[in-house]
Motif scaffolding. Sequence first.
Motif, PDB file in Angstrom:
ATOM      1  N   ARG A  89      37.525  36.325  57.555  1.00 51.44           N
ATOM      2  CA  ARG A  89      38.513  35.645  56.465  1.00 51.44           C
ATOM      3  C   ARG A  89      38.496  37.133  56.008  1.00 51.44           C
ATOM      4  O   ARG A  89      40.445  37.689  55.938  1.00 51.44           O
ATOM      5  CB  ARG A  89      38.512  34.849  55.371  1.00 51.44           C
ATOM      6  N   VAL A  90      37.686  37.658  55.303  1.00 51.79           N
ATOM      7  CA  VAL A  90      37.686  39.616  54.378  1.00 51.79           C
ATOM      8  C   VAL A  90      38.941  40.503  55.242  1.00 51.79           C
ATOM      9  O   VAL A  90      39.832  40.966  55.284  1.00 51.79           O
ATOM     10  CB  VAL A  90      36.185  40.125  53.961  1.00 51.79           C
ATOM     11  N   GLY A  91      38.332  40.389  56.170  1.00 49.60           N
ATOM     12  CA  GLY A  91      38.599  41.401  57.629  1.00 49.60           C
ATOM     13  C   GLY A  91      40.373  41.015  58.205  1.00 49.60           C
ATOM     14  O   GLY A  91      41.186  41.693  58.358  1.00 49.60           O
ATOM     15  N   ALA A  92      40.577  39.520  58.135  1.00 52.07           N
ATOM     16  CA  ALA A  92      41.873  39.155  58.246  1.00 52.07           C
ATOM     17  C   ALA A  92      43.100  39.016  57.379  1.00 52.07           C
ATOM     18  O   ALA A  92      43.766  39.902  57.169  1.00 52.07           O
ATOM     19  CB  ALA A  92      42.034  38.146  58.622  1.00 52.07           C
ATOM     20  N   TYR A  93      42.251  39.153  55.546  1.00 52.33           N
ATOM     21  CA  TYR A  93      43.461  39.221  54.449  1.00 52.33           C
ATOM     22  C   TYR A  93      43.255  41.096  54.643  1.00 52.33           C
ATOM     23  O   TYR A  93      44.524  41.145  54.205  1.00 52.33           O
ATOM     24  CB  TYR A  93      42.394  38.908  53.649  1.00 52.33           C
ATOM     25  N   ALA A  94      41.981  41.659  54.505  1.00 50.08           N
ATOM     26  CA  ALA A  94      42.515  42.456  54.323  1.00 50.08           C
ATOM     27  C   ALA A  94      43.567  43.486  55.401  1.00 50.08           C
ATOM     28  O   ALA A  94      44.047  44.819  54.891  1.00 50.08           O
ATOM     29  CB  ALA A  94      41.085  44.249  54.706  1.00 50.08           C
ATOM     30  N   SER A  95      43.388  42.866  56.670  1.00 50.78           N
ATOM     31  CA  SER A  95      44.456  43.624  57.340  1.00 50.78           C
ATOM     32  C   SER A  95      46.152  43.632  57.043  1.00 50.78           C
ATOM     33  O   SER A  95      46.695  44.445  57.079  1.00 50.78           O
ATOM     34  CB  SER A  95      44.860  43.398  59.486  1.00 50.78           C
ATOM     35  N   GLU A  96      46.138  42.191  56.711  1.00 55.43           N
ATOM     36  CA  GLU A  96      47.785  42.190  56.022  1.00 55.43           C
ATOM     37  C   GLU A  96      48.079  42.377  55.138  1.00 55.43           C
ATOM     38  O   GLU A  96      49.070  43.441  55.056  1.00 55.43           O
ATOM     39  CB  GLU A  96      47.660  40.456  55.839  1.00 55.43           C
ATOM     40  N   ILE A  97      47.230  42.820  54.226  1.00 56.05           N
ATOM     41  CA  ILE A  97      47.923  43.850  52.760  1.00 56.05           C
ATOM     42  C   ILE A  97      47.724  45.454  52.777  1.00 56.05           C
ATOM     43  O   ILE A  97      48.506  45.769  52.553  1.00 56.05           O
ATOM     44  CB  ILE A  97      46.325  43.690  51.618  1.00 56.05           C
ATOM     45  N   HIS A 181      33.614  49.163  48.274  1.00 52.58           N
ATOM     46  CA  HIS A 181      34.135  47.764  47.955  1.00 52.58           C
ATOM     47  C   HIS A 181      33.893  47.344  46.601  1.00 52.58           C
ATOM     48  O   HIS A 181      34.448  45.987  45.797  1.00 52.58           O
ATOM     49  CB  HIS A 181      34.182  47.253  49.186  1.00 52.58           C
ATOM     50  N   HIS A 182      33.098  47.997  46.011  1.00 54.84           N
ATOM     51  CA  HIS A 182      32.546  47.348  44.482  1.00 54.84           C
ATOM     52  C   HIS A 182      32.630  48.265  43.318  1.00 54.84           C
ATOM     53  O   HIS A 182      32.894  47.688  42.071  1.00 54.84           O
ATOM     54  CB  HIS A 182      31.579  46.772  44.075  1.00 54.84           C
ATOM     55  N   GLU A 183      33.416  49.595  43.653  1.00 58.74           N
ATOM     56  CA  GLU A 183      34.386  49.247  43.319  1.00 58.74           C
ATOM     57  C   GLU A 183      35.228  49.701  42.028  1.00 58.74           C
ATOM     58  O   GLU A 183      35.819  49.043  42.740  1.00 58.74           O
ATOM     59  CB  GLU A 183      34.218  51.715  43.336  1.00 58.74           C
ATOM     60  N   HIS A 184      35.456  49.794  40.379  1.00 59.23           N
ATOM     61  CA  HIS A 184      36.669  49.375  39.863  1.00 59.23           C
ATOM     62  C   HIS A 184      37.438  50.453  40.251  1.00 59.23           C
ATOM     63  O   HIS A 184      37.303  51.121  39.911  1.00 59.23           O
ATOM     64  CB  HIS A 184      36.080  48.459  39.112  1.00 59.23           C
ATOM     65  N   ARG A 224      39.560  49.953  48.344  1.00 56.98           N
ATOM     66  CA  ARG A 224      40.602  49.578  47.442  1.00 56.98           C
ATOM     67  C   ARG A 224      42.033  48.338  47.400  1.00 56.98           C
ATOM     68  O   ARG A 224      41.596  47.320  47.305  1.00 56.98           O
ATOM     69  CB  ARG A 224      41.443  50.479  46.919  1.00 56.98           C
ATOM     70  N   ILE A 225      41.450  47.981  49.334  1.00 56.03           N
ATOM     71  CA  ILE A 225      41.839  46.382  49.665  1.00 56.03           C
ATOM     72  C   ILE A 225      41.241  45.979  50.291  1.00 56.03           C
ATOM     73  O   ILE A 225      40.945  44.613  49.893  1.00 56.03           O
ATOM     74  CB  ILE A 225      43.211  47.564  51.516  1.00 56.03           C
ATOM     75  N   VAL A 226      40.018  46.331  50.609  1.00 55.86           N
ATOM     76  CA  VAL A 226      38.672  45.339  50.811  1.00 55.86           C
ATOM     77  C   VAL A 226      38.486  44.320  49.381  1.00 55.86           C
ATOM     78  O   VAL A 226      37.750  43.523  49.574  1.00 55.86           O
ATOM     79  CB  VAL A 226      37.480  45.882  51.982  1.00 55.86           C
ATOM     80  N   SER A 259      45.287  46.786  37.220  1.00 52.47           N
ATOM     81  CA  SER A 259      44.221  48.323  36.461  1.00 52.47           C
ATOM     82  C   SER A 259      43.352  48.102  35.904  1.00 52.47           C
ATOM     83  O   SER A 259      42.932  48.818  35.404  1.00 52.47           O
ATOM     84  CB  SER A 259      45.438  48.224  35.907  1.00 52.47           C
ATOM     85  N   ARG A 260      42.440  46.974  36.202  1.00 52.15           N
ATOM     86  CA  ARG A 260      41.090  46.979  35.337  1.00 52.15           C
ATOM     87  C   ARG A 260      40.132  47.251  37.198  1.00 52.15           C
ATOM     88  O   ARG A 260      39.689  48.255  37.173  1.00 52.15           O
ATOM     89  CB  ARG A 260      41.019  46.140  34.643  1.00 52.15           C
ATOM     90  N   HIS A 261      39.590  46.004  37.638  1.00 51.29           N
ATOM     91  CA  HIS A 261      39.118  46.126  38.753  1.00 51.29           C
ATOM     92  C   HIS A 261      39.906  45.993  40.094  1.00 51.29           C
ATOM     93  O   HIS A 261      39.712  47.077  40.901  1.00 51.29           O
ATOM     94  CB  HIS A 261      38.379  44.569  39.239  1.00 51.29           C
ATOM     95  N   PHE A 262      41.409  46.068  39.898  1.00 52.49           N
ATOM     96  CA  PHE A 262      42.085  46.436  41.419  1.00 52.49           C
ATOM     97  C   PHE A 262      42.884  47.394  41.126  1.00 52.49           C
ATOM     98  O   PHE A 262      43.600  47.917  39.385  1.00 52.49           O
ATOM     99  CB  PHE A 262      42.462  45.217  42.019  1.00 52.49           C
ATOM    100  N   ASP A 263      42.893  48.413  42.358  1.00 53.83           N
ATOM    101  CA  ASP A 263      44.320  49.255  42.081  1.00 53.83           C
ATOM    102  C   ASP A 263      45.453  48.423  42.223  1.00 53.83           C
ATOM    103  O   ASP A 263      45.912  47.175  43.133  1.00 53.83           O
ATOM    104  CB  ASP A 263      44.899  50.121  43.542  1.00 53.83           C
ATOM    105  N   PRO A 264      46.664  49.052  41.200  1.00 52.58           N
ATOM    106  CA  PRO A 264      47.750  47.635  40.696  1.00 52.58           C
ATOM    107  C   PRO A 264      48.787  47.674  42.400  1.00 52.58           C
ATOM    108  O   PRO A 264      48.934  46.388  42.930  1.00 52.58           O
ATOM    109  CB  PRO A 264      48.511  48.604  39.756  1.00 52.58           C
ATOM    110  N   GLU A 265      48.596  48.834  43.317  1.00 55.69           N
ATOM    111  CA  GLU A 265      49.697  48.431  44.269  1.00 55.69           C
ATOM    112  C   GLU A 265      49.173  48.236  45.776  1.00 55.69           C
ATOM    113  O   GLU A 265      49.892  46.799  46.164  1.00 55.69           O
ATOM    114  CB  GLU A 265      49.138  49.907  44.726  1.00 55.69           C
ATOM    115  N   ILE A 266      47.879  47.422  45.673  1.00 55.23           N
ATOM    116  CA  ILE A 266      47.160  47.427  46.605  1.00 55.23           C
ATOM    117  C   ILE A 266      47.391  45.361  45.541  1.00 55.23           C
ATOM    118  O   ILE A 266      47.337  44.763  47.206  1.00 55.23           O
ATOM    119  CB  ILE A 266      45.418  46.639  46.431  1.00 55.23           C
TER     120      ILE A 266
END
Length: 277
Positions: A89-97, A181-184, A224-226, A259-266
């Motif tokens: 699922r993560v691979g599929a989601y990341a590809s779409e994002i 993938h666990h960086e914020h 950041r996407i993953v 903007s805290r854990h995640f890139d706002p553009e992602i």
Amino acid sequence: ARYRTQSMLTIPLKNNQNKVIGVMQLINAQNGEGNVIPFSEEDTPLIRTFANNAAMAIERAQMTRAMILRMISMAELRDPKETGPHVNRVGAYASEIYEKWAFKKKLPEKDVEHYKDLLRMAAMLHDVGKVGIKDEILQKPGRLNPEEYETMKQHTVKGARLFDDPQSEFDEIAGQIALNHHEHWDGAGYPGYIDLEGNVIPGYADEHGKPRGKRGEEIPLFARIVAVADVYDALSCRRVYKDAWNQNEVSEELKKESSRHFDPEIIEAFFATVDVI
């Protein structure tokens, strides 16, 4: 479209075991004036050579994909309740994002298709380092205590070590994702600026001598996407230590962590493709 097939040359693509793994089909040969003509006997040896090269490339790609799937299966043996379905699922989601993000950035379509496929497979290996974590921690039926959690964090470095000597672009991307993938986005994640031996990179220690977390665009794009795909799936699905959240709860959490854990553009790209996901 008024397109008509008038001439055709078809060549089997065979691997080293002489098995047909594909077919190359050329349609509508043309002369110098642009008129469709039959393929000539002289065309066949040249096209057959090209077909042999194409078959070798396909076979190498199939071997690489098979090896990746075996690595995932190996990790699944250690953590059978979550790893297999989760990484798919993560691979599929990341590809779409990524596709939605790249479309907004107006990246060339050829590059987008290329990296979509690489990202999908590389994202499936984001947790492969968990094969190096002890069973009593990896398979614990409940939340980890602080000491166990510190041990679990090491899966990022252990996973990146598998790609320490990259032989391809895929290896580079998979290593970046496994490590980061666990960086914020705000720098509060892990493992931060450490080398693959676990040592703090000079100049990147915090006031306590620990590695500073990577932040913002210091974190590689695909990691950041993953990060978004991984957390979305973790919240949406039942785990041994929690029930699944409903989709409204998940959406609110992702928005809150933008903007805290995640890139706002992602995050923006995620919500632009959430119906597909």
